[in-house]
Write a protein that holds these residues in place. Sequence first.
Motif, PDB file in Angstrom:
ATOM      1  N   ASP A 245      26.749  45.208  48.815  1.00 21.47           N
ATOM      2  CA  ASP A 245      26.293  43.893  49.238  1.00 21.47           C
ATOM      3  C   ASP A 245      27.055  43.534  50.503  1.00 21.47           C
ATOM      4  O   ASP A 245      28.257  43.227  50.446  1.00 21.47           O
ATOM      5  N   LEU A 246      26.382  43.594  51.663  1.00 21.83           N
ATOM      6  CA  LEU A 246      27.069  43.411  52.944  1.00 21.83           C
ATOM      7  C   LEU A 246      28.204  44.429  53.044  1.00 21.83           C
ATOM      8  O   LEU A 246      27.979  45.618  52.927  1.00 21.83           O
ATOM      9  N   ASP A 247      29.444  43.950  53.198  1.00 16.98           N
ATOM     10  CA  ASP A 247      30.598  44.855  53.308  1.00 16.98           C
ATOM     11  C   ASP A 247      31.319  45.041  51.985  1.00 16.98           C
ATOM     12  O   ASP A 247      32.447  45.557  51.955  1.00 16.98           O
ATOM     13  N   PHE A 248      30.709  44.632  50.881  1.00 21.68           N
ATOM     14  CA  PHE A 248      31.363  44.653  49.580  1.00 21.68           C
ATOM     15  C   PHE A 248      30.680  45.638  48.635  1.00 21.68           C
ATOM     16  O   PHE A 248      29.498  45.929  48.767  1.00 21.68           O
ATOM     17  N   VAL A 249      31.457  46.107  47.657  1.00 26.20           N
ATOM     18  CA  VAL A 249      30.915  46.912  46.572  1.00 26.20           C
ATOM     19  C   VAL A 249      31.004  46.082  45.303  1.00 26.20           C
ATOM     20  O   VAL A 249      32.109  45.737  44.858  1.00 26.20           O
ATOM     21  N   ARG A 250      29.863  45.733  44.734  1.00 24.50           N
ATOM     22  CA  ARG A 250      29.837  44.932  43.515  1.00 24.50           C
ATOM     23  C   ARG A 250      29.828  45.853  42.303  1.00 24.50           C
ATOM     24  O   ARG A 250      28.901  46.642  42.129  1.00 24.50           O
ATOM     25  N   LEU A 251      30.847  45.749  41.451  1.00 25.68           N
ATOM     26  CA  LEU A 251      30.874  46.508  40.214  1.00 25.68           C
ATOM     27  C   LEU A 251      29.796  45.987  39.272  1.00 25.68           C
ATOM     28  O   LEU A 251      29.496  44.786  39.263  1.00 25.68           O
ATOM     29  N   ASP A 252      29.213  46.879  38.497  1.00 31.37           N
ATOM     30  CA  ASP A 252      28.155  46.490  37.571  1.00 31.37           C
ATOM     31  C   ASP A 252      28.692  45.526  36.523  1.00 31.37           C
ATOM     32  O   ASP A 252      29.663  45.839  35.808  1.00 31.37           O
ATOM     33  N   ALA A 253      28.067  44.356  36.433  1.00 29.40           N
ATOM     34  CA  ALA A 253      28.587  43.287  35.570  1.00 29.40           C
ATOM     35  C   ALA A 253      28.496  43.636  34.088  1.00 29.40           C
ATOM     36  O   ALA A 253      29.435  43.389  33.321  1.00 29.40           O
ATOM     37  N   GLU A 254      27.377  44.190  33.665  1.00 28.44           N
ATOM     38  CA  GLU A 254      27.189  44.482  32.236  1.00 28.44           C
ATOM     39  C   GLU A 254      28.204  45.521  31.755  1.00 28.44           C
ATOM     40  O   GLU A 254      28.817  45.361  30.696  1.00 28.44           O
ATOM     41  N   ALA A 255      28.398  46.573  32.544  1.00 26.29           N
ATOM     42  CA  ALA A 255      29.356  47.608  32.154  1.00 26.29           C
ATOM     43  C   ALA A 255      30.775  47.072  32.182  1.00 26.29           C
ATOM     44  O   ALA A 255      31.578  47.317  31.266  1.00 26.29           O
ATOM     45  N   PHE A 256      31.125  46.331  33.232  1.00 25.29           N
ATOM     46  CA  PHE A 256      32.496  45.833  33.369  1.00 25.29           C
ATOM     47  C   PHE A 256      32.850  44.867  32.236  1.00 25.29           C
ATOM     48  O   PHE A 256      33.994  44.829  31.771  1.00 25.29           O
ATOM     49  N   ALA A 257      31.882  44.113  31.772  1.00 23.75           N
ATOM     50  CA  ALA A 257      32.132  43.145  30.697  1.00 23.75           C
ATOM     51  C   ALA A 257      32.519  43.825  29.390  1.00 23.75           C
ATOM     52  O   ALA A 257      33.100  43.185  28.498  1.00 23.75           O
ATOM     53  N   ARG A 258      32.223  45.113  29.253  1.00 23.87           N
ATOM     54  CA  ARG A 258      32.569  45.829  28.017  1.00 23.87           C
ATOM     55  C   ARG A 258      34.049  46.214  27.970  1.00 23.87           C
ATOM     56  O   ARG A 258      34.538  46.653  26.922  1.00 23.87           O
ATOM     57  N   ALA A 259      34.774  46.043  29.077  1.00 28.62           N
ATOM     58  CA  ALA A 259      36.193  46.407  29.094  1.00 28.62           C
ATOM     59  C   ALA A 259      37.003  45.379  28.313  1.00 28.62           C
ATOM     60  O   ALA A 259      36.903  44.174  28.582  1.00 28.62           O
ATOM     61  N   PRO A 260      37.808  45.805  27.337  1.00 26.79           N
ATOM     62  CA  PRO A 260      38.692  44.860  26.657  1.00 26.79           C
ATOM     63  C   PRO A 260      39.631  44.201  27.665  1.00 26.79           C
ATOM     64  O   PRO A 260      40.079  44.816  28.626  1.00 26.79           O
ATOM     65  N   ARG A 261      39.934  42.934  27.437  1.00 24.65           N
ATOM     66  CA  ARG A 261      40.788  42.176  28.347  1.00 24.65           C
ATOM     67  C   ARG A 261      42.255  42.426  27.975  1.00 24.65           C
ATOM     68  O   ARG A 261      42.753  41.909  26.971  1.00 24.65           O
ATOM     69  N   THR A 262      42.944  43.233  28.785  1.00 24.66           N
ATOM     70  CA  THR A 262      44.351  43.514  28.524  1.00 24.66           C
ATOM     71  C   THR A 262      45.003  44.021  29.806  1.00 24.66           C
ATOM     72  O   THR A 262      44.316  44.399  30.758  1.00 24.66           O
ATOM     73  N   SER A 263      46.325  44.030  29.824  1.00 22.53           N
ATOM     74  CA  SER A 263      47.054  44.477  31.011  1.00 22.53           C
ATOM     75  C   SER A 263      47.271  45.988  30.956  1.00 22.53           C
ATOM     76  O   SER A 263      47.231  46.607  29.883  1.00 22.53           O
ATOM     77  N   ILE A 264      47.533  46.571  32.108  1.00 26.16           N
ATOM     78  CA  ILE A 264      47.832  48.003  32.159  1.00 26.16           C
ATOM     79  C   ILE A 264      49.153  48.299  31.470  1.00 26.16           C
ATOM     80  O   ILE A 264      49.356  49.400  30.937  1.00 26.16           O
ATOM     81  N   ASP A 265      50.058  47.315  31.409  1.00 26.33           N
ATOM     82  CA  ASP A 265      51.328  47.502  30.697  1.00 26.33           C
ATOM     83  C   ASP A 265      51.070  47.791  29.227  1.00 26.33           C
ATOM     84  O   ASP A 265      51.607  48.740  28.658  1.00 26.33           O
ATOM     85  N   TYR A 266      50.243  46.945  28.592  1.00 26.34           N
ATOM     86  CA  TYR A 266      49.955  47.135  27.169  1.00 26.34           C
ATOM     87  C   TYR A 266      49.047  48.337  26.930  1.00 26.34           C
ATOM     88  O   TYR A 266      49.218  49.085  25.963  1.00 26.34           O
ATOM     89  N   ALA A 267      48.063  48.528  27.806  1.00 22.56           N
ATOM     90  CA  ALA A 267      47.075  49.583  27.587  1.00 22.56           C
ATOM     91  C   ALA A 267      47.666  50.972  27.735  1.00 22.56           C
ATOM     92  O   ALA A 267      47.350  51.884  26.965  1.00 22.56           O
ATOM     93  N   VAL A 268      48.549  51.163  28.735  1.00 21.74           N
ATOM     94  CA  VAL A 268      49.048  52.504  29.033  1.00 21.74           C
ATOM     95  C   VAL A 268      50.566  52.569  29.142  1.00 21.74           C
ATOM     96  O   VAL A 268      51.204  53.399  28.481  1.00 21.74           O
ATOM     97  N   MET A 269      51.166  51.736  29.970  1.00 23.31           N
ATOM     98  CA  MET A 269      52.567  51.943  30.354  1.00 23.31           C
ATOM     99  C   MET A 269      53.529  51.920  29.171  1.00 23.31           C
ATOM    100  O   MET A 269      54.517  52.670  29.146  1.00 23.31           O
ATOM    101  N   GLU A 270      53.293  51.070  28.186  1.00 27.87           N
ATOM    102  CA  GLU A 270      54.195  50.992  27.045  1.00 27.87           C
ATOM    103  C   GLU A 270      53.912  52.081  26.004  1.00 27.87           C
ATOM    104  O   GLU A 270      54.645  52.179  25.010  1.00 27.87           O
ATOM    105  N   ARG A 271      52.900  52.919  26.244  1.00 26.06           N
ATOM    106  CA  ARG A 271      52.534  53.945  25.275  1.00 26.06           C
ATOM    107  C   ARG A 271      52.648  55.362  25.824  1.00 26.06           C
ATOM    108  O   ARG A 271      52.837  56.313  25.079  1.00 26.06           O
TER     109      ARG A 271
END
Length: 475
Positions: free
Chosen positions: A235-261
Amino acid sequence: MSDGGRILPVILCGGAGTRLWPASRESMPKQFTPLVDPNASTFQATARRVADAAVFGRPTVIASSEARFIVAEQLAQAGIAADILLEPARRDSAAAVAVAALHAARQGPDTVVLVLAADHVIEDAAAFTEAARRAAAGARLGQIMTLGIAPTRPATDYGYIRPGAPVPDAPGVHRVERFVEKPDAAGAERLIAEGALWNSGYFLFRADVMIAELEAYAPAILEAARGALEGSSTDLDFVRLDAEAFARAPRTSIDYAVMERTERAGVLSVAFAWSDVGTWDAVWQVLPHDARGNAIRGRVELVETTGSLVHSESEGLTTVVGLDDVVVVATPDAVLVSSKARSGQVKDLVGLLREKAHPEADSHRRMYRPWGWYQRIDIGERFQVKRIMVTPGGRLSLQKHFHRAEHWVVVKGTAEVTLNDQVILVHENEAVYLPIGSLHRLTNPGKIPLELIEVQVGSYTGEDDIIRVEDVYGR
């Protein structure tokens, strides 16, 4: 090695910065506001910090869709070109990092990525560049690196990192023994005595390594990010991520998701001055102080006041008498007074303002748009007065209103006004009348900013009384 071995910087711009209200609001978050440097936002300073082409590749910015034109304008002001990926919703840092890793892997699976926040303050850019270069050595060996800041005080508003054993063949790099949540004051002092470091939130990793760890520890986030990137659109100079797919991502930080594990977490200790300027107290700490320990911005006068921050964006004079260790922030439409020690509770205040439907909770009086900005001057029953600035080449949408008429008076520049089937040039000190229901558009055809005064008259003057027929910005 991908891209000649250069590091790919990815700047995350998604925060709202509510603890720095009223200067920072949803309509213009703190990373885009000149809170520390009067001539640049922290986002612009961050982009410049990774502009050394000998070390860093073309940056990628991940931002909300609402901030896209602010990002583009501030990058242009800084003279920096970047890829801009737009998040359709807030999903915290894990989803953004997953998108960054997948985006970088398109350049090559061994691409080294540096993920950094847009709202941090680091004065020593050379020291930061050297730290990134050294941490990248650990990343190329398969570590997911973070920069650990040598503490200067027992901070309770930062997380900590306990360094473990050294990583062979990577000077100064240690494995992470443990991440520690924000401690109380006694816990912070104990951690510092044990050699713990502040967790800066900067991450360096090979794209393939982060993708593998996300697959192991957060597959749902990786799947959502992959779908969002594969289904993205330009869209113009931007890349819009797909909304439906992105909404399926659980809401959490990279610290909890990966770094602490993960077993691959590594840390490089650095000693340059750093702040995430998360509260007004933190802003006070990084600003220069007068002889009484006060940090002052704008039209301000103080008497018998010490250790305070007084920040004025108002045209009026802000004065403080006989107070110590306070924060006073004056903007054209709101004033905050707080103790420095309790300034972190401003976030709670913003929640209260939202509950009571105060528009100042999220909206500034000056609202930025892709074509420029507008600022309310006055409002009353059946009328509203605005000041409007349109950048050269800027064009408002072709629109109409059902509840108000408008009068435009040009005070600077030349306006090209579309009014139904007519196109009119309106010069300085000239006016045009737009009746209720008329189809109209405003364009700046000149080479200088166009400024005008808009007077709205009608039964309703809200922003939602806009019917857009055509818009070059895709709104």
